[in-house]
Design a protein around this motif. Structure first.
Motif, mmCIF file in Angstrom:
data_model
loop_
_atom_site.group_PDB
_atom_site.id
_atom_site.type_symbol
_atom_site.label_atom_id
_atom_site.label_comp_id
_atom_site.label_asym_id
_atom_site.label_seq_id
_atom_site.Cartn_x
_atom_site.Cartn_y
_atom_site.Cartn_z
ATOM 1 N N THR A 147 0.822 -1.204 0.000
ATOM 2 C CA THR A 147 0.000 0.000 0.000
ATOM 3 C C THR A 147 0.857 1.256 0.000
ATOM 4 N N ARG A 148 1.918 1.253 0.780
ATOM 5 C CA ARG A 148 2.769 2.445 0.887
ATOM 6 C C ARG A 148 3.512 2.760 -0.401
ATOM 7 N N ALA A 149 3.634 1.775 -1.301
ATOM 8 C CA ALA A 149 4.322 2.001 -2.571
ATOM 9 C C ALA A 149 3.394 2.532 -3.655
ATOM 10 N N LEU A 150 2.098 2.554 -3.384
ATOM 11 C CA LEU A 150 1.124 3.072 -4.350
ATOM 12 C C LEU A 150 1.171 4.592 -4.348
ATOM 13 N N VAL A 151 1.219 5.191 -5.525
ATOM 14 C CA VAL A 151 1.339 6.642 -5.594
ATOM 15 C C VAL A 151 0.091 7.331 -5.036
ATOM 16 N N GLY A 152 -1.051 6.630 -5.055
ATOM 17 C CA GLY A 152 -2.287 7.225 -4.544
ATOM 18 C C GLY A 152 -2.440 7.140 -3.039
ATOM 19 N N TYR A 153 -1.576 6.362 -2.385
ATOM 20 C CA TYR A 153 -1.719 6.167 -0.941
ATOM 21 C C TYR A 153 -1.354 7.442 -0.188
ATOM 22 N N GLY A 154 -2.319 7.983 0.558
ATOM 23 C CA GLY A 154 -2.070 9.141 1.405
ATOM 24 C C GLY A 154 -1.847 10.441 0.658
ATOM 25 N N ARG A 155 -2.153 10.480 -0.657
ATOM 26 C CA ARG A 155 -1.949 11.707 -1.430
ATOM 27 C C ARG A 155 -3.254 12.148 -2.090
ATOM 28 N N ASN A 156 -3.429 13.467 -2.218
ATOM 29 C CA ASN A 156 -4.554 13.979 -2.993
ATOM 30 C C ASN A 156 -4.124 14.103 -4.459
ATOM 31 N N ASN A 157 -5.060 14.530 -5.322
ATOM 32 C CA ASN A 157 -4.787 14.562 -6.757
ATOM 33 C C ASN A 157 -3.622 15.471 -7.118
ATOM 34 N N GLN A 158 -3.542 16.632 -6.481
ATOM 35 C CA GLN A 158 -2.467 17.557 -6.805
ATOM 36 C C GLN A 158 -1.112 16.990 -6.400
ATOM 37 N N GLU A 159 -1.077 16.325 -5.261
ATOM 38 C CA GLU A 159 0.173 15.713 -4.814
ATOM 39 C C GLU A 159 0.594 14.585 -5.750
ATOM 40 N N ILE A 160 -0.380 13.820 -6.247
ATOM 41 C CA ILE A 160 -0.074 12.761 -7.212
ATOM 42 C C ILE A 160 0.461 13.370 -8.508
ATOM 43 N N ALA A 161 -0.179 14.459 -8.963
ATOM 44 C CA ALA A 161 0.286 15.146 -10.170
ATOM 45 C C ALA A 161 1.727 15.619 -9.994
ATOM 46 N N ASP A 162 2.049 16.134 -8.807
ATOM 47 C CA ASP A 162 3.411 16.599 -8.543
ATOM 48 C C ASP A 162 4.409 15.439 -8.615
ATOM 49 N N VAL A 163 4.024 14.278 -8.066
ATOM 50 C CA VAL A 163 4.921 13.123 -8.058
ATOM 51 C C VAL A 163 5.215 12.653 -9.477
ATOM 52 N N ILE A 164 4.186 12.579 -10.324
ATOM 53 C CA ILE A 164 4.406 12.041 -11.678
ATOM 54 C C ILE A 164 4.801 13.138 -12.669
ATOM 55 N N GLY A 165 4.814 14.393 -12.214
ATOM 56 C CA GLY A 165 5.279 15.487 -13.064
ATOM 57 C C GLY A 165 4.254 16.038 -14.021
ATOM 58 N N ALA A 166 2.965 15.722 -13.810
ATOM 59 C CA ALA A 166 1.905 16.212 -14.700
ATOM 60 C C ALA A 166 1.394 17.567 -14.212
ATOM 61 N N ASP A 167 0.782 18.318 -15.126
ATOM 62 C CA ASP A 167 0.172 19.586 -14.738
ATOM 63 C C ASP A 167 -1.107 19.366 -13.934
ATOM 64 N N ASP A 168 -1.775 18.249 -14.187
ATOM 65 C CA ASP A 168 -2.946 17.885 -13.389
ATOM 66 C C ASP A 168 -3.253 16.419 -13.631
ATOM 67 N N VAL A 169 -3.938 15.813 -12.670
ATOM 68 C CA VAL A 169 -4.393 14.428 -12.788
ATOM 69 C C VAL A 169 -5.911 14.408 -12.635
ATOM 70 N N ILE A 170 -6.584 13.723 -13.543
ATOM 71 C CA ILE A 170 -8.046 13.583 -13.475
ATOM 72 C C ILE A 170 -8.353 12.095 -13.354
ATOM 73 N N TYR A 171 -9.034 11.748 -12.280
ATOM 74 C CA TYR A 171 -9.405 10.350 -12.039
ATOM 75 C C TYR A 171 -10.885 10.120 -12.334
ATOM 76 N N GLN A 172 -11.192 8.878 -12.746
ATOM 77 C CA GLN A 172 -12.573 8.440 -12.846
ATOM 78 C C GLN A 172 -13.178 8.346 -11.455
ATOM 79 N N GLU A 173 -14.439 8.710 -11.305
ATOM 80 C CA GLU A 173 -15.143 8.506 -10.036
ATOM 81 C C GLU A 173 -15.543 7.035 -9.922
ATOM 82 N N LEU A 174 -15.501 6.486 -8.702
ATOM 83 C CA LEU A 174 -15.805 5.072 -8.510
ATOM 84 C C LEU A 174 -17.217 4.731 -8.961
#
Length: 461
Positions: A359-386
């Motif tokens: 779980t701790r190795a998943l980029v989504g664990y404990g991060r919001n969308n902006q933090e995930i975007a920062d990690v992968i270097g994107a300007d923004d991340v858009i996720y599908q709603e469950l």
């Protein structure tokens, strides 16, 4: 295959799951008592530690490996042995499977063979892992039967009729009659296929539990388009922010194309894939995953240079692949890079058959969308709603028996529940296997055999 003797057999191809990828843990597993039983298993058992104690202390069966598939086989063998008969019949096998269902908790689809008697197949009471039964009629009217995890396997072999094995159902194909016998061995606890099958695992041309994987991808694209339009303030101004939609090959292609059509945006193939490189998310370490992405994909500068691009992928797991892809897009000249995922953020372990990551190795664990975007270097991340993902899959079939889907990777709530200490057990296995691959076994570790399984005991007797 042509060198094998006989007209019945089973085979298995898997990603590393619970246990390791050592050859000694390759399936199928075999026990010679009682009768000679061989079994292959897709899935994971979440009460493995409890089963080990049961097999050791109650039925005195020796387990050689860390694989829960070996546990499942021995539970089945122990239940068969209770009959104490020289030869078993169909009802004996079904009765033994009742015991398996009572003891084993998790997601599992199994095929097995009793030496000289029959093939068998059975599926967990929630229907988490898929299992399909097919029939092929030959020119002389005789019939062949086959079990597989996806319908596309059957179709490729000329099987024209197939059906899903239901949750808690089993089938026996006796060698002497070659007439399949189906039985609802235990009542279904739910009908909840793993939704990640439709997101990523299954081939687009498969139909699983009455749901077309291809059509579910198209529906995901439509739903994702709605979310993207909202993110950028509506469709009218969307072209001010996005110049082109580009898929991450291969599994995101259909969804990305449908998304682009829905949004009335140009769709382009910006990455050329090297077909000889496998899936990167299952590779054993970050270094291999990163270098593999570069070997696997090549960005075409003509489609990126000076453009604001929307990259569409099926999912984001560790973020390693996504980060490299975003960097490649920027190196190819993209001005802005937005990253859209057909699945919601993966924040938790996948515990029913695919070893995604801790779980701790998943980029989504404990991060919001902006933090995930920062990690992968994107300007923004858009996720599908469950909810939109669930609607996409349900709308792509006509199976009114389905009660829901296994979505624990997104919510952390698993359909079977999780035994106390199970996640720690998984972490210990992964840590051990990492040391094993790096040849850094510590004092006190039991070495894993690469080919032959040695007999050893954990305790002193």
């Amino acid at each position: 295959m042509k060198g094998l003797v006989g007209n019945m057999g089973i085979a298995h191809l898997r990603y590393p799951t619970a246990g390791s990828s050592a050859n000694s843990e390759a399936q199928p597993f075999y026990v010679n008592s009682p009768y000679g039983v061989v079994l292959a298993h897709n899935g994971n058992l979440v009460n493995a530690e409890k089963l080990k104690v049961h097999l050791d202390q109650d039925v005195h069966r020796h387990i050689n490996t860390d694989s829960d598939s070996e546990l499942l086989l021995n539970v089945f063998a122990a239940e068969l042995e209770k009959k104490g008969k020289v030869r078993v019949n169909d009802e004996d096998i079904f009765t033994a499977l009742e015991g398996v269902y009572k003891l084993c908790v998790g997601g599992y689809a199994c095929v097995g063979m009793l030496a000289g008697y029959s093939l068998i197949g059975f599926r967990d009471p929630h229907g988490i892992r898929p299992l399909v039964f097919g029939t092929r009629t030959k020119a002389d009217g005789a019939k062949d039967y086959m079990l597989s995890s996806e319908s596309v396997v059957l179709k490729a072999q000329g099987f024209t009729e197939w059906r899903d094995i239901l949750p808690g159902e089993a089938v026996i194909i006796p060698k002497d009659t070659m007439t399949p016998v189906f039985k609802q061995v235990t009542q279904p606890l739910s009908y909840s296929p793993d939704i990640f099958e439709y997101v990523y695992f299954a081939r687009p041309d498969s139909v699983i539990d009455g749901i077309s994987v291809y059509r579910s991808h198209l529906a995901m694209g439509d739903m994702l388009a709605e979310n993207i339009a909202k993110r950028f303030g509506g469709r009218e101004t969307l072209s001010d922010f996005i110049d082109v939609v580009i898929p991450v090959p291969d599994t995101a292609r259909n969804a990305a194309l449908q998304c682009a059509v829905n949004l009335d945006l140009p769709y382009r193939e910006g990455f050329v894939k090297n077909r000889y490189i496998g899936r990167t998310f299952i590779m054993p370490n970050q270094k291999e995953r990163k270098s593999s992405v570069r070997r696997k994909l090549n960005a075409m500068g003509l489609e990126f240079k000076g453009k604001n691009v929307l990259l569409v992928d099926d999912s984001i797991v560790r973020g390693t692949t996504s980060k490299e892809i975003v960097q490649m897009a920027r190196e190819a000249g993209a001005k802005k890079v937005y990253f859209a995922s057909c699945a919601p953020a993966i924040r938790y372990n996948h515990i029913y058959g695919i070893d995604l990551a801790d779980t701790r190795a998943l980029v989504g664990y404990g991060r919001n969308n902006q933090e995930i975007a920062d990690v992968i270097g994107a300007d923004d991340v858009i996720y599908q709603e469950l909810d939109d993902l669930v609607k996409s899959v349900l709308a792509s079939g006509n199976n009114d028996k389905i009660t829901g889907f296994e979505v624990g990777v997104f919510t952390g709530e698993y359909i079977t529940g999780v035994e106390a200490g199970y996640f720690k057990h998984l972490e210990n296995l992964r840590e051990y296997n990492a040391r094993f691959k790096q040849n850094s076994i510590l004092a006190g570790d039991d070495p894993k055999a690469e080919v032959d399984i040695g007999i050893y005991n954990e305790g002193d007797y």
